[in-house]
Scaffold this motif. Structure first.
Motif, short mmCIF file in Angstrom:
data_model
loop_
_atom_site.label_atom_id
_atom_site.label_comp_id
_atom_site.label_asym_id
_atom_site.label_seq_id
_atom_site.Cartn_x
_atom_site.Cartn_y
_atom_site.Cartn_z
N THR A 158 -13.62 -3.72 -11.64
CA THR A 158 -12.34 -4.25 -11.17
C THR A 158 -12.59 -5.45 -10.26
O THR A 158 -13.67 -5.62 -9.70
CB THR A 158 -11.54 -3.18 -10.41
N ILE A 159 -11.54 -6.24 -10.10
CA ILE A 159 -11.60 -7.42 -9.25
C ILE A 159 -10.19 -7.72 -8.76
O ILE A 159 -9.21 -7.40 -9.44
CB ILE A 159 -12.18 -8.63 -10.04
N GLU A 160 -10.08 -8.28 -7.57
CA GLU A 160 -8.76 -8.62 -7.05
C GLU A 160 -8.07 -9.58 -8.00
O GLU A 160 -8.69 -10.50 -8.53
CB GLU A 160 -8.86 -9.23 -5.65
N ASP A 161 -6.78 -9.36 -8.21
CA ASP A 161 -6.08 -10.09 -9.25
C ASP A 161 -6.04 -11.59 -9.01
O ASP A 161 -5.96 -12.37 -9.96
CB ASP A 161 -4.65 -9.54 -9.39
N GLU A 162 -6.12 -12.00 -7.75
CA GLU A 162 -6.08 -13.44 -7.45
C GLU A 162 -7.28 -14.18 -8.04
O GLU A 162 -7.21 -15.38 -8.33
CB GLU A 162 -6.03 -13.68 -5.94
N ILE A 163 -8.40 -13.48 -8.21
CA ILE A 163 -9.61 -14.13 -8.76
C ILE A 163 -10.02 -13.43 -10.06
O ILE A 163 -11.21 -13.34 -10.38
CB ILE A 163 -10.76 -14.10 -7.73
N TRP A 164 -9.03 -12.94 -10.80
CA TRP A 164 -9.30 -12.18 -12.02
C TRP A 164 -10.08 -13.01 -13.03
O TRP A 164 -9.91 -14.23 -13.15
CB TRP A 164 -7.97 -11.75 -12.65
N GLU A 165 -10.96 -12.33 -13.76
CA GLU A 165 -11.72 -12.95 -14.84
C GLU A 165 -11.86 -11.96 -15.98
O GLU A 165 -11.78 -10.74 -15.78
CB GLU A 165 -13.10 -13.38 -14.34
N TRP A 166 -12.06 -12.47 -17.19
CA TRP A 166 -12.17 -11.63 -18.37
C TRP A 166 -13.37 -10.67 -18.24
O TRP A 166 -14.41 -11.04 -17.73
CB TRP A 166 -12.34 -12.48 -19.62
N GLY A 167 -13.16 -9.44 -18.71
CA GLY A 167 -14.20 -8.43 -18.62
C GLY A 167 -13.99 -7.46 -17.48
O GLY A 167 -14.69 -6.45 -17.39
N ARG A 168 -13.01 -7.76 -16.61
CA ARG A 168 -12.68 -6.87 -15.49
C ARG A 168 -11.17 -6.66 -15.46
O ARG A 168 -10.41 -7.48 -15.97
CB ARG A 168 -13.14 -7.46 -14.16
N LEU A 169 -10.76 -5.57 -14.83
CA LEU A 169 -9.33 -5.30 -14.66
C LEU A 169 -8.90 -5.75 -13.27
O LEU A 169 -9.57 -5.45 -12.27
CB LEU A 169 -9.04 -3.81 -14.83
N GLY A 170 -7.78 -6.46 -13.23
CA GLY A 170 -7.27 -6.96 -11.97
C GLY A 170 -6.61 -5.87 -11.15
O GLY A 170 -5.95 -4.97 -11.68
N THR A 171 -6.80 -5.91 -9.82
CA THR A 171 -6.21 -4.92 -8.93
C THR A 171 -5.27 -5.58 -7.93
O THR A 171 -5.48 -6.72 -7.52
CB THR A 171 -7.30 -4.16 -8.15
N VAL A 172 -4.23 -4.84 -7.58
CA VAL A 172 -3.30 -5.24 -6.53
C VAL A 172 -3.49 -4.26 -5.38
O VAL A 172 -3.47 -3.04 -5.58
CB VAL A 172 -1.85 -5.20 -7.04
N GLN A 173 -3.68 -4.75 -4.19
CA GLN A 173 -3.95 -3.90 -3.04
C GLN A 173 -2.66 -3.31 -2.49
O GLN A 173 -1.67 -4.02 -2.30
CB GLN A 173 -4.66 -4.70 -1.94
N ALA A 174 -2.69 -2.01 -2.21
CA ALA A 174 -1.52 -1.34 -1.64
C ALA A 174 -1.40 -1.57 -0.15
O ALA A 174 -0.34 -1.31 0.44
CB ALA A 174 -1.58 0.16 -1.94
N GLY A 175 -2.46 -2.02 0.49
CA GLY A 175 -2.41 -2.33 1.92
C GLY A 175 -2.96 -1.25 2.81
O GLY A 175 -3.19 -1.47 3.99
N GLY A 176 -3.19 -0.06 2.28
CA GLY A 176 -3.72 1.05 3.08
C GLY A 176 -4.12 2.18 2.17
O GLY A 176 -4.14 2.04 0.94
N ALA A 177 -4.43 3.34 2.77
CA ALA A 177 -4.84 4.50 1.99
C ALA A 177 -3.64 5.22 1.39
O ALA A 177 -3.80 6.22 0.69
CB ALA A 177 -5.65 5.46 2.86
N SER A 178 -2.44 4.74 1.68
CA SER A 178 -1.21 5.28 1.09
C SER A 178 -0.19 4.15 1.04
O SER A 178 -0.47 3.03 1.45
CB SER A 178 -0.68 6.46 1.92
N PHE A 179 1.00 4.46 0.55
CA PHE A 179 2.05 3.43 0.51
C PHE A 179 2.47 3.06 1.93
O PHE A 179 2.49 3.92 2.82
CB PHE A 179 3.26 3.96 -0.26
N PRO A 180 2.83 1.81 2.16
CA PRO A 180 3.31 1.43 3.50
C PRO A 180 4.59 2.17 3.85
O PRO A 180 5.40 2.51 2.99
CB PRO A 180 3.56 -0.08 3.37
N ALA A 181 4.76 2.47 5.13
CA ALA A 181 5.91 3.25 5.59
C ALA A 181 7.22 2.50 5.37
O ALA A 181 8.25 3.11 5.08
CB ALA A 181 5.74 3.62 7.06
N SER A 182 7.20 1.19 5.53
CA SER A 182 8.42 0.40 5.33
C SER A 182 8.31 -0.43 4.06
O SER A 182 7.25 -1.00 3.77
CB SER A 182 8.66 -0.52 6.54
N ASN A 183 9.40 -0.46 3.33
CA ASN A 183 9.47 -1.22 2.08
C ASN A 183 8.29 -0.93 1.13
O ASN A 183 7.58 -1.85 0.69
CB ASN A 183 9.54 -2.73 2.37
#
Length: 412
Positions: free
Chosen positions: A255-280
């Motif tokens: 995997t690789i962060e989606d902002e620098i995604w390249e073929w051969g890897r899956l792009g990831t979006v960071q949730a910001g913490g170990a769980s969903f953020p409390a607000s929004n």
């Protein structure tokens, strides 16, 4: 007084099960609204309300599983292949010889048929081919209960692996005037993807009395016995299989962060913490949705396990509407922000460094490869007085388009 959500465990009425599920979700929304109101008033939720919400949430999960099971059972056609057999004498002969082999162990009919077809399959080579109707029914049942197979594309192959070429970079192009020179351009860069088919097996057992009973539909019995075992193993492999003697799951790829995604890897979006953020918390879901290009997004689905789905059920938008909505009709999936939700228990829970949610067009993103031919080897000796049926099929899988699937990753 705490409302009790009941489901009719003895009823086979699918419409009744759907009504039970709808009532359970309405009770869940009422309890969660009460919990949110208490948090706003007291800055904390009431323990009794929290316990009630957990109970209703569990009842909602049970109602959904029951509805899915009943819908699947209702959609299964009978296996008595009278119409197909009457149109194809060879298939009818194969089916008759197969039934004789399963019931009594007499294999001469199957040997003669496979020799006539120049087949290399024989008892010592791993069993005899099941009739086509049984193989088709097993694959159809697997599509109904194996979550990733149900949303992925599939290919049936005759060899040991499926290969396809893909372009890592397209040919150079440009605009030119009508009479301008056309300089030579570079060609596309091609690479090869390979999807080997690995062996998957199940070993149902039967008594000789069951096999001697002429009323028993042997085709249906084999399909029902192996479907659960095959589906359980496939579901895990398509998600997290390491590719060693099994398909490679999409979570096993780099995997690789989606902002620098390249073929051969899956792009990831960071949730910001170990769980969903409390607000929004819905903001990170929107970011995951729009990380996918529009061409993939229109046919995309969410994939997550039951616990993750339970957490997301509580989320609301700015207008107070729940983001998760129950199925609109029988046979339809639940939706999240307008996209179907596929429940796959082999997806990881929400935790640090876990990719707990996948979102993408799995028809374009993941490929399931089935080797044609499912085999059965009869073994009346190893577990007497039971007769074992060593049933094997070959299946493979892997990501075929790395741009079609995105993952939500929770931080450490």
């Amino acid at each position: 007084m705490i409302p009790v959500v009941e489901t009719k465990s003895t009823s086979d009425d699918v419409a009744s099960a759907f009504e039970d599920f709808a009532r359970a979700f309405e009770a869940f929304k009422d309890a969660n609204d009460t919990r949110l109101g208490e948090i706003e008033t007291r800055l904390t939720g009431d323990v009794v309300t929290d316990e009630k919400l957990v109970r209703i949430d569990a009842a909602l999960d049970d109602a959904k599983r029951r509805l899915d099971r009943m819908t699947l059972e209702r959609s299964r056609p009978p296996l008595g292949g009278g119409a197909d057999a009457s149109r194809d004498p060879v298939q009818a002969e194969h089916k008759s010889a197969f039934h004789t082999y399963v019931r009594s162990g007499e294999a001469s009919g199957l040997k003669r048929l496979e020799e006539k077809a120049l087949s290399a399959g024989s008892g010592p080579d791993g069993g005899y081919l099941v009739p086509d109707t049984v193989e088709r029914e097993v694959l159809r049942r697997l599509s109904g209960i194996s979550p990733i197979r149900a949303i992925s594309s599939s290919r049936v192959i005759s060899g040991g692996q499926y290969k396809r070429a893909f372009s890592t970079s397209g040919p150079a192009t440009g605009w030119v005037g009508e009479a301008a020179a056309r300089p030579q351009t570079t060609g596309p860069t091609l690479s090869e993807m390979s999807f080997p088919a690995m062996e998957l097996y199940a070993m149902p057992a039967a008594t000789q009395t069951l096999l001697d009973d002429a009323v028993v539909d042997i085709d249906r019995w084999i399909a029902e016995e192996v479907e659960a075992a095959f589906a359980e193993q496939e579901s895990a492999a398509f998600i997290k299989g390491d590719g060693v003697n099994k398909p490679k799951g999409f979570l096993a790829y780099d995997t690789i962060e989606d902002e620098i995604w390249e073929w051969g890897r899956l792009g990831t979006v960071q949730a910001g913490g170990a769980s969903f953020p409390a607000s929004n918390p819905s903001d990170v879901l929107l970011e995951l949705i729009y990380a996918l290009k529009a061409g993939y997004r229109q046919n995309a689905s969410f994939v997550m396990n039951r616990k993750t789905q339970s957490a997301i059920r509580k989320f609301k938008d700015d207008n107070g509407q729940y983001l998760w909505t129950p199925p609109a009709s029988l046979g339809q999936p639940a939706t999240l922000m307008g996209f179907p939700v596929v429940e796959a228990e082999d997806m990881p829970d929400i935790a640090a460094n876990a990719c707990a949610i996948a979102f993408g067009d799995f028809k374009r993103g993941y490929l399931v490869v089935d080797r044609a031919g499912m085999r059965v080897l009869r073994d009346p000796y190893s577990a007497k007085p039971y007769v074992l049926f060593y049933t094997t099929k070959r299946v493979g899988g892997g990501v075929q388009d790395f741009a079609a699937i995105k993952l939500m990753k929770f931080a450490a």
